[in-house]
Scaffold this motif. Structure first.
Motif, PDB file in Angstrom:
ATOM      1  N   ALA A  23      15.803 -13.055  -9.735  1.00  0.00           N
ATOM      2  CA  ALA A  23      14.369 -13.318  -9.628  1.00  0.00           C
ATOM      3  C   ALA A  23      13.550 -12.393 -10.515  1.00  0.00           C
ATOM      4  O   ALA A  23      12.511 -12.801 -11.055  1.00  0.00           O
ATOM      5  N   LEU A  24      13.993 -11.172 -10.701  1.00  0.00           N
ATOM      6  CA  LEU A  24      13.273 -10.258 -11.591  1.00  0.00           C
ATOM      7  C   LEU A  24      13.291 -10.763 -13.032  1.00  0.00           C
ATOM      8  O   LEU A  24      12.351 -10.515 -13.801  1.00  0.00           O
ATOM      9  N   GLY A  25      14.329 -11.467 -13.409  1.00  0.00           N
ATOM     10  CA  GLY A  25      14.428 -11.981 -14.764  1.00  0.00           C
ATOM     11  C   GLY A  25      13.693 -13.282 -15.000  1.00  0.00           C
ATOM     12  O   GLY A  25      13.641 -13.765 -16.144  1.00  0.00           O
ATOM     13  N   LEU A  26      13.099 -13.855 -13.960  1.00  0.00           N
ATOM     14  CA  LEU A  26      12.493 -15.181 -14.083  1.00  0.00           C
ATOM     15  C   LEU A  26      11.379 -15.206 -15.131  1.00  0.00           C
ATOM     16  O   LEU A  26      11.389 -16.053 -16.036  1.00  0.00           O
ATOM     17  N   TYR A  48       8.508  -8.590  -9.846  1.00  0.00           N
ATOM     18  CA  TYR A  48       8.598 -10.014 -10.131  1.00  0.00           C
ATOM     19  C   TYR A  48       7.361 -10.456 -10.914  1.00  0.00           C
ATOM     20  O   TYR A  48       6.254  -9.965 -10.698  1.00  0.00           O
ATOM     21  N   THR A  49       7.540 -11.416 -11.809  1.00  0.00           N
ATOM     22  CA  THR A  49       6.457 -11.879 -12.668  1.00  0.00           C
ATOM     23  C   THR A  49       6.486 -13.392 -12.787  1.00  0.00           C
ATOM     24  O   THR A  49       7.546 -14.027 -12.672  1.00  0.00           O
ATOM     25  N   ASP A  50       5.313 -13.967 -13.032  1.00  0.00           N
ATOM     26  CA  ASP A  50       5.224 -15.399 -13.308  1.00  0.00           C
ATOM     27  C   ASP A  50       5.691 -15.679 -14.733  1.00  0.00           C
ATOM     28  O   ASP A  50       5.317 -14.952 -15.665  1.00  0.00           O
ATOM     29  N   PRO A  51       6.463 -16.738 -14.941  1.00  0.00           N
ATOM     30  CA  PRO A  51       6.769 -17.136 -16.320  1.00  0.00           C
ATOM     31  C   PRO A  51       5.503 -17.616 -17.031  1.00  0.00           C
ATOM     32  O   PRO A  51       4.616 -18.201 -16.406  1.00  0.00           O
ATOM     33  N   LEU A  60       7.124 -22.006 -12.296  1.00  0.00           N
ATOM     34  CA  LEU A  60       7.604 -21.236 -11.159  1.00  0.00           C
ATOM     35  C   LEU A  60       6.727 -20.002 -10.979  1.00  0.00           C
ATOM     36  O   LEU A  60       5.948 -19.634 -11.857  1.00  0.00           O
ATOM     37  N   LYS A  61       6.848 -19.367  -9.825  1.00  0.00           N
ATOM     38  CA  LYS A  61       6.025 -18.220  -9.493  1.00  0.00           C
ATOM     39  C   LYS A  61       6.887 -16.983  -9.249  1.00  0.00           C
ATOM     40  O   LYS A  61       8.074 -17.083  -8.930  1.00  0.00           O
ATOM     41  N   ALA A  62       6.267 -15.835  -9.399  1.00  0.00           N
ATOM     42  CA  ALA A  62       6.957 -14.560  -9.187  1.00  0.00           C
ATOM     43  C   ALA A  62       7.646 -14.547  -7.819  1.00  0.00           C
ATOM     44  O   ALA A  62       7.059 -14.941  -6.812  1.00  0.00           O
ATOM     45  N   GLN A 312      19.151 -12.240 -22.777  1.00  0.00           N
ATOM     46  CA  GLN A 312      19.631 -12.863 -21.536  1.00  0.00           C
ATOM     47  C   GLN A 312      19.554 -11.824 -20.412  1.00  0.00           C
ATOM     48  O   GLN A 312      20.548 -11.405 -19.823  1.00  0.00           O
ATOM     49  N   ASN A 313      18.331 -11.394 -20.137  1.00  0.00           N
ATOM     50  CA  ASN A 313      18.132 -10.324 -19.160  1.00  0.00           C
ATOM     51  C   ASN A 313      18.286 -10.815 -17.733  1.00  0.00           C
ATOM     52  O   ASN A 313      18.551 -10.010 -16.839  1.00  0.00           O
ATOM     53  N   GLN A 314      18.135 -12.097 -17.487  1.00  0.00           N
ATOM     54  CA  GLN A 314      18.295 -12.586 -16.127  1.00  0.00           C
ATOM     55  C   GLN A 314      19.745 -12.470 -15.668  1.00  0.00           C
ATOM     56  O   GLN A 314      20.016 -11.962 -14.568  1.00  0.00           O
ATOM     57  N   ALA A 315      20.682 -12.898 -16.498  1.00  0.00           N
ATOM     58  CA  ALA A 315      22.095 -12.747 -16.146  1.00  0.00           C
ATOM     59  C   ALA A 315      22.476 -11.276 -16.071  1.00  0.00           C
ATOM     60  O   ALA A 315      23.216 -10.855 -15.172  1.00  0.00           O
TER      61      ALA A 315
END
Length: 360
Positions: A23-26, A48-51, A60-62, A312-315
């Protein structure tokens, strides 16, 4: 705290650590221009941040999960309902709860984006109507590792079952031998951490001891401590399918680098520059192991450095979050990360239900 309770806390920490990292990488997912990422999110992403509307996961939302988290949750629900891994049940859930939401294109499906291996799965399963077992493709990415971490947690105390479950699940979507090997090795590392072993320079030796006992399906190609064979000495015992044990050796090299005062990556988020920002598993896992070893007692530092490295910071954050979550336990993951996750109560319940099965 009893050992059983400690294992339960570490198991739940691994699962929730993965959800937090995902979720932090979203919001800042897949920025390869770090200056652009800093312009959009500031000098340091700490929550967490909004894209952005023109980026991946727009809308999507944070605090929400993207597709990797959605699939991990599917596997968790299957594991909890069945009391262990039931491939048929998991595949049924994919058929009924994921594939109907896709259309084979990237910008579609839960999370607003579908990765290469899952798009290929959709084509094989929906368009070509191939049976499960003939659905794997050649993507060299970490999607399988992102979901099979749940299997590694569940079978942390049973290395042979862990390896069989992880490898078997991996080939549902990714059949490249190197990817399967590295995915299985990541699972084996996570299982060791759930059991309480440290991610240090000696971890690979402990993993190789499992190979020698036939509990991990890797070939041993040298004698003890990587020494050359002596003339006339028989071939080392071979435990199974993977061509070499090198995927099991990687984490200890990364841990040794993290502990060596003469090897410094400063700031630590630049691990993405050292090992590479792209999505391939051979870029992601070395960075994950480095961060998880360097910040073994600091969950927040590990996942935030993973996210702030871009690419690819989410993975990177998801897989590092699982490893550090397993080391610190759920009880030491900062509550603000748990509390701000969408469906946090449901996710925590799933994590705890799975953790109750571990080493039971």
């Amino acid at each position: 705290m009893s050992e059983a309770t400690t294992i339960r806390d570490r198991a739940a920490g691994a699962v929730m650590g993965a959800f937090v990292g995902e979720a932090l990488g979203l919001g800042p997912h897949w920025y390869y221009d770090l200056d652009e990422m800093r312009r959009d999110f500031g000098p340091w992403i700490s929550d967490y941040t909004d894209p952005r509307p023109d980026r991946y996961h727009a809308g999507l939302k944070a605090g929400q999960l993207s597709q990797a988290g959605y699939i991990l949750k599917l596997l968790l629900r299957s594991l909890v309902a069945c009391g262990g891994y039931d491939e048929a049940d998991f595949c049924r859930r994919l058929d009924e709860e994921l594939l109907p939401l896709l259309d084979g294109t990237p910008v579609c499906g839960p999370g607003g984006y579908t990765s290469q291996s899952i798009r290929e799965l959709w084509r094989q399963r929906v368009e070509l109507k191939l049976p499960w077992g003939r659905t794997g493709g050649h993507a060299d990415t970490t999607e399988a590792a992102e979901r099979t971490l749940a299997l590694a947690v569940r079978y942390a105390c049973e290395p042979a079952r862990l390896a069989a479950a992880v490898a078997g699940n991996c080939v549902l979507t990714q059949i490249d031998d190197t990817v399967v090997s590295m995915t299985t090795a990541y699972g084996a590392v996570l299982g060791m951490l759930v059991r309480g072993h440290p991610l240090d320079a000696d971890l690979s030796a402990r993993l190789m001891a499992l190979v020698a006992r036939g509990e991990l399906p890797f070939h041993a190609v040298t004698t003890g401590n990587l020494q050359p064979p002596r003339p006339g000495e028989p071939d080392p015992p071979r435990a199974g399918k993977f061509a070499s044990p090198d995927a099991l050796l990687t984490p200890s090299y990364m841990a040794a680098a993290a502990a060596d005062p003469q090897v410094r990556i400063e700031p630590a988020w630049k691990v993405s520059v050292v090992y590479g920002m792209p999505c391939a598993i051979y870029h992601i896992l070395p960075a994950v192991y480095y961060l998880a070893a360097r910040f073994r007692d600091d969950f927040e530092a590990a996942v935030l450095h993973a996210v702030n490295g871009g690419g690819q910071n989410q993975a990177r954050a998801m897989l590092a979050g699982a490893l550090v979550g397993a080391q610190v336990g759920l009880s030491r993951i900062p509550w603000r990360f748990i509390d701000s996750l969408e469906e946090s109560a449901t996710l925590c319940r799933l994590a705890d239900d799975l953790a109750a099965q571990v080493c039971a």
